[in-house]
Write a protein that holds these residues in place. Structure first.
Motif, PDB file in Angstrom:
ATOM      1  N   LYS A  67      -5.087 -60.194 -15.620  1.00 32.13           N
ATOM      2  CA  LYS A  67      -5.409 -61.410 -16.242  1.00 32.13           C
ATOM      3  C   LYS A  67      -5.005 -61.278 -17.708  1.00 32.13           C
TER       4      LYS A  67
ATOM      5  N   GLU B 163      -0.295 -60.181 -14.501  1.00 28.94           N
ATOM      6  CA  GLU B 163      -0.977 -61.315 -14.060  1.00 28.94           C
ATOM      7  C   GLU B 163      -2.143 -60.624 -13.223  1.00 28.94           C
TER       8      GLU B 163
ATOM      9  N   GLU C  22       2.406 -72.266 -22.873  1.00 26.19           N
ATOM     10  CA  GLU C  22       2.599 -73.952 -23.422  1.00 26.19           C
ATOM     11  C   GLU C  22       4.007 -74.037 -23.806  1.00 26.19           C
TER      12      GLU C  22
ATOM     13  N   ASP D 224       6.200 -75.300 -17.775  1.00 23.64           N
ATOM     14  CA  ASP D 224       5.343 -74.174 -18.127  1.00 23.64           C
ATOM     15  C   ASP D 224       5.345 -73.140 -17.031  1.00 23.64           C
TER      16      ASP D 224
ATOM     17  N   THR E 289      -2.277 -65.743 -17.603  1.00 21.42           N
ATOM     18  CA  THR E 289      -2.517 -66.900 -16.631  1.00 21.42           C
ATOM     19  C   THR E 289      -1.499 -67.961 -16.822  1.00 21.42           C
ATOM     20  N   GLU E 290      -1.617 -68.685 -15.692  1.00 17.56           N
ATOM     21  CA  GLU E 290      -0.881 -70.014 -16.020  1.00 17.56           C
ATOM     22  C   GLU E 290      -1.011 -70.573 -17.237  1.00 17.56           C
ATOM     23  N   GLU E 291      -2.216 -70.613 -17.614  1.00 14.38           N
ATOM     24  CA  GLU E 291      -2.787 -71.305 -18.928  1.00 14.38           C
ATOM     25  C   GLU E 291      -2.183 -70.635 -20.051  1.00 14.38           C
ATOM     26  N   SER E 292      -1.555 -69.593 -19.906  1.00  9.67           N
ATOM     27  CA  SER E 292      -1.373 -68.865 -21.047  1.00  9.67           C
ATOM     28  C   SER E 292       0.017 -69.140 -21.634  1.00  9.67           C
TER      29      SER E 292
END
Length: 159
Positions: free
Chosen positions: A61, A58, A69, A38, A64-67
């Motif tokens: 915002k 980025e 899956e 990911d 984000t890295e959590e965006s």
């Protein structure tokens, strides 16, 4: 970019440091394939420029890295982005940029879903439907003005 800004003064955040990727176990094997994760997918999309501002998704915002899956076994990628304002008229353009960048970057075995984060856009369901409908995406990519806008957002930045 676009005149008549929807969000004239967005909050700009600091970019995270890029991580260093590990090399295949045998660097002499030119056919060695490193698994995709990911964070690698995030690295492909983090520098996409916002259609209205000279900042990356980025930095705003929006991503984000959590965006990201990834279900590598099923070949499925989901990217969930957060527009800077709930009435962002550029949400579909941002989603189209994400889709095009991933279409160009990932092997064709991956199915990509692009979503607006729940509760972050006034027309969330309509935007999600448009971004994940193959015919609508294909029609959008036949529009030369829209393709120019996408290409501008995807162009590398040397700043």
């Amino acid at each position: 970019m676009v005149s008549g800004l929807i969000n004239a003064n967005p909050t700009v955040y600091e970019k995270k440091e890029r991580r260093i990727r590990d090399h295949p176990s045998d660097p002499t094997d030119e056919y060695a394939v490193e698994p995709i994760d990911d964070l690698e997918i995030f690295d492909h999309i983090r520098d996409i420029k916002d259609p209205e501002h000279p900042y990356s998704l980025e930095e705003l915002k929006v991503l984000t890295e959590e965006s990201v899956e990834l279900d590598d076994k099923r070949g499925h990628v989901r990217v969930t982005f957060t527009p800077t304002v709930e009435h962002c008229s550029m949400a579909t353009v941002i989603g189209l940029c994400l889709r095009v960048k991933l279409m160009r970057s990932l092997p064709s075995r991956y199915k990509v879903d692009i979503r607006v984060a729940p509760g972050t856009h006034a027309t969330e369901a309509a935007v999600n439907k448009q971004l994940n409908d193959k015919e609508r995406v294909a029609a959008a990519l036949e529009n030369p003005n829209l393709v120019d806008m996408v290409d501008e957002c995807l162009a590398p930045s040397y700043a």
